[in-house]
Scaffold this active site. Structure first.
Site, PDB file in Angstrom:
ATOM      1  N   TYR A   1       4.268 -21.156  22.342  1.00 31.37           N
ATOM      2  CA  TYR A   1       3.679 -20.455  23.067  1.00 31.37           C
ATOM      3  C   TYR A   1       3.322 -20.808  24.400  1.00 31.37           C
ATOM      4  CZ  TYR A   1      -0.030 -16.831  24.795  1.00 31.37           C
ATOM      5  OH  TYR A   1      -0.791 -16.175  25.688  1.00 31.37           O
TER       6      TYR A   1
ATOM      7  N   LYS B   1       4.091 -20.308  28.463  1.00 32.21           N
ATOM      8  CA  LYS B   1       3.198 -19.969  29.514  1.00 32.21           C
ATOM      9  C   LYS B   1       3.187 -20.867  30.527  1.00 32.21           C
ATOM     10  CE  LYS B   1       1.777 -16.132  27.809  1.00 32.21           C
ATOM     11  NZ  LYS B   1       2.170 -14.921  28.477  1.00 32.21           N
TER      12      LYS B   1
ATOM     13  N   SER C   1      -1.781 -18.150  31.082  1.00 29.36           N
ATOM     14  CA  SER C   1      -2.842 -18.238  30.069  1.00 29.36           C
ATOM     15  C   SER C   1      -3.339 -19.690  30.302  1.00 29.36           C
ATOM     16  CB  SER C   1      -1.866 -18.358  28.527  1.00 29.36           C
ATOM     17  OG  SER C   1      -3.097 -18.771  27.621  1.00 29.36           O
TER      18      SER C   1
ATOM     19  N   ASP D   1      12.114  -2.584  26.605  1.00 31.01           N
ATOM     20  CA  ASP D   1      11.742  -3.874  26.047  1.00 31.01           C
ATOM     21  C   ASP D   1      12.266  -4.705  26.845  1.00 31.01           C
ATOM     22  OD1 ASP D   1      12.426  -6.245  24.531  1.00 31.01           O
ATOM     23  OD2 ASP D   1      12.685  -5.241  22.522  1.00 31.01           O
TER      24      ASP D   1
HETATM   25  N1  LIG Z   1      -5.222 -12.303  24.051  1.00 34.26           N
HETATM   26  C1  LIG Z   1      -5.317 -13.493  24.587  1.00 34.26           C
HETATM   27  O1  LIG Z   1      -6.096 -14.316  24.500  1.00 34.26           O
HETATM   28  C2  LIG Z   1      -4.509 -14.139  25.781  1.00 34.26           C
HETATM   29  C3  LIG Z   1      -3.372 -13.240  26.036  1.00 34.26           C
HETATM   30  N2  LIG Z   1      -2.596 -13.797  27.037  1.00 34.26           N
HETATM   31  C4  LIG Z   1      -1.244 -13.054  27.451  1.00 34.26           C
HETATM   32  O2  LIG Z   1      -1.679 -11.859  28.126  1.00 34.26           O
HETATM   33  C5  LIG Z   1      -0.810 -10.821  27.861  1.00 34.26           C
HETATM   34  C6  LIG Z   1      -1.208  -9.629  26.982  1.00 34.26           C
HETATM   35  O3  LIG Z   1      -1.678 -10.062  25.678  1.00 34.26           O
HETATM   36  P1  LIG Z   1      -2.651  -9.178  24.729  1.00 34.26           P
HETATM   37  O4  LIG Z   1      -2.949  -7.866  25.315  1.00 34.26           O
HETATM   38  O5  LIG Z   1      -3.711 -10.158  24.318  1.00 34.26           O
HETATM   39  O6  LIG Z   1      -1.700  -9.055  23.792  1.00 34.26           O
HETATM   40  P2  LIG Z   1      -1.152  -8.080  22.497  1.00 34.26           P
HETATM   41  O7  LIG Z   1      -0.193  -8.373  21.687  1.00 34.26           O
HETATM   42  O8  LIG Z   1      -2.675  -7.355  22.291  1.00 34.26           O
HETATM   43  O9  LIG Z   1      -0.592  -6.839  23.657  1.00 34.26           O
HETATM   44  C7  LIG Z   1       0.792  -7.288  24.065  1.00 34.26           C
HETATM   45  C8  LIG Z   1       1.719  -6.184  24.460  1.00 34.26           C
HETATM   46  O10 LIG Z   1       2.966  -6.749  24.780  1.00 34.26           O
HETATM   47  C9  LIG Z   1       3.762  -5.711  24.047  1.00 34.26           C
HETATM   48  N3  LIG Z   1       5.059  -6.214  24.066  1.00 34.26           N
HETATM   49  C10 LIG Z   1       5.459  -7.334  23.156  1.00 34.26           C
HETATM   50  N4  LIG Z   1       6.797  -7.420  23.144  1.00 34.26           N
HETATM   51  C11 LIG Z   1       7.517  -6.916  24.207  1.00 34.26           C
HETATM   52  C12 LIG Z   1       8.667  -6.484  24.456  1.00 34.26           C
HETATM   53  N5  LIG Z   1       9.653  -7.180  23.901  1.00 34.26           N
HETATM   54  N6  LIG Z   1       8.916  -5.819  25.338  1.00 34.26           N
HETATM   55  C13 LIG Z   1       7.866  -4.923  26.036  1.00 34.26           C
HETATM   56  N7  LIG Z   1       6.466  -4.946  25.513  1.00 34.26           N
HETATM   57  C14 LIG Z   1       6.432  -6.109  24.575  1.00 34.26           C
HETATM   58  C15 LIG Z   1       3.271  -5.417  22.779  1.00 34.26           C
HETATM   59  O11 LIG Z   1       3.672  -4.385  22.200  1.00 34.26           O
HETATM   60  C16 LIG Z   1       1.819  -5.130  23.492  1.00 34.26           C
HETATM   61  O12 LIG Z   1       1.668  -3.946  23.822  1.00 34.26           O
HETATM   62  C17 LIG Z   1       0.246 -11.707  26.833  1.00 34.26           C
HETATM   63  O13 LIG Z   1       1.367 -11.984  27.689  1.00 34.26           O
HETATM   64  C18 LIG Z   1      -0.520 -12.771  26.482  1.00 34.26           C
HETATM   65  O14 LIG Z   1       0.314 -13.725  26.177  1.00 34.26           O
HETATM   66  C19 LIG Z   1      -2.893 -14.659  27.698  1.00 34.26           C
HETATM   67  C20 LIG Z   1      -4.078 -15.637  27.495  1.00 34.26           C
HETATM   68  C21 LIG Z   1      -4.967 -15.041  26.494  1.00 34.26           C
HETATM   69  C1  LIG Z   2      -4.925 -19.196  24.895  1.00 34.01           C
HETATM   70  C2  LIG Z   2      -4.685 -18.167  24.070  1.00 34.01           C
HETATM   71  O1  LIG Z   2      -5.426 -18.074  22.930  1.00 34.01           O
HETATM   72  C3  LIG Z   2      -3.646 -17.408  24.299  1.00 34.01           C
HETATM   73  C4  LIG Z   2      -3.401 -16.253  23.377  1.00 34.01           C
HETATM   74  O2  LIG Z   2      -2.913 -17.389  25.254  1.00 34.01           O
END
Ligand SMILES: NC(=O)C1=CN([C@@H]2O[C@H](COP(=O)(O)OP(=O)(O)OC[C@H]3O[C@@H](n4cnc5c(N)ncnc54)[C@H](O)[C@@H]3O)[C@@H](O)[C@H]2O)C=CC1
Ligand SMILES: CC(=O)C(C)=O
Length: 257
Positions: free
Chosen positions: A153, A157, A140, A60
């Site tokens: 959020y 970022k 992001s 974590d």
């Molecule tokens: N989906 C989107 O539109 C965007 C996502 N991001 C960033 O990209 C990264 C990945 O996002 P996604 O794959 O979309 O999200 P997601 O929610 O699909 O996956 C996030 C992952 O992080 C893990 N996680 C959360 N808290 C945790 C913790 N305390 N310790 C370890 N693992 C933990 C979750 O279990 C999950 O596997 C994030 O940092 C997110 O903020 C940035 C811009 C846009």
């Molecule tokens: C911009 C946006 O939607 C995230 C989840 O970063």
């Protein structure tokens, strides 16, 4: 490529999973870390089944001790660390005026403290090895422009961009680069949750918040995790050796910010 090892946090789904698959395809041995060992193991099994080499580690990112242990376990099992991807993150949907203390502390603990612990653990290991290293952080589009209903959020970022720039300047003398990827609207479980909460708060049909967001993308489609892992693949490669302190947008050209 001589053997290289990458650790990816939050690698069980979404962007993190895509980064793990891509870096394995690029020739890295990969350590997949996250809170749910079964999900990490499933991705590791997929990679190992395709001829790659992956291990799953429960960790974590809110806990400095668990982040340190994940790096130690990676080095014990795979021999070294060369790339660290601070991918794990959560989103909270709420107006700034109604964001609770508990929500904001959770955002800070996971998105900011988790990345800080990762930078510290990775830099310590690279220095111990006496090798160059690459740290790649998840920011992001919301780290370049405050997003309504995602204010807390967005703040985390923006913080990632600050950490990335400062760490890049401090660690350059040790041949460690620090960069960030800044996705737009990526079609992962995170956006399913954002859509669900936004449409509930605004009393709109399910799916409409995601559709509105995707309609604002110049390239005319939602972003796939692969669009992000393609950038991370470059940042993790020797081709990015002269790039540091950057927070690179990969958003399909978002028109409304
Ligand atoms: N989906 C989107 O539109 C965007 C996502 N991001 C960033 O990209 C990264 C990945 O996002 P996604 O794959 O979309 O999200 P997601 O929610 O699909 O996956 C996030 C992952 O992080 C893990 N996680 C959360 N808290 C945790 C913790 N305390 N310790 C370890 N693992 C933990 C979750 O279990 C999950 O596997 C994030 O940092 C997110 O903020 C940035 C811009 C846009
Ligand atoms: C911009 C946006 O939607 C995230 C989840 O970063």
């Amino acid at each position: 490529m001589s053997k290289k090892v990458a650790l990816i946090t939050g690698a069980g789904q979404g962007i993190g999973k895509s980064i793990a698959l891509q870096l394995s395809a690029d020739g890295f041995e990969v350590a997949l870390t996250g809170r749910h060992l079964d999900k990490m193991q499933a991705v590791a099994d997929e990679i190992n089944g395709n001829g790659g080499h992956a291990i799953a580690i429960q960790s974590d990112v809110q806990s400095k001790a668990e982040v340190d242990q994940a790096v130690a376990a990676t080095v014990a099992k795979l021999g070294q660390l060369n790339v660290y991807v601070n991918n794990a993150g959560i989103a909270v949907v709420d107006p700034v005026a109604e964001t609770t203390e508990a929500e904001m502390r959770r955002l800070l603990d996971i998105n900011v403290m988790g990345a800080l612990f990762g930078i510290q653990a990775a830099a310590k290991q690279f220095k111990k090895q006496g090798t160059p290293g690459k740290i790649i952080n998840a920011s992001s589009i919301a780290g370049h422009e405050g997003f309504p209903m995602l204010g807390g959020y967005s703040a985390t970022k923006f913080a990632i961009r600050g950490l990335t720039q400062a760490a890049a300047k401090e660690l350059a003398k040790d041949h460690i680069t620090v960069n960030a990827y800044c996705p737009g609207i990526v079609l992962t479980p995170m956006w399913d949750e954002i859509d669900d909460k936004l449409t509930t708060l605004e009393n709109k049909p399910k799916g409409s918040a995601l559709k509105d967001a995707v309609d604002g993308i110049a390239l005319g489609r939602g972003e796939e995790p692969k669009d992000v892992s393609n950038l991370v693949s470059f940042l993790a490669s020797d081709k990015a050796d002269y790039i540091t302190g950057q927070a690179i947008l990969v958003d399909g050209g978002i028109k409304y910010v």
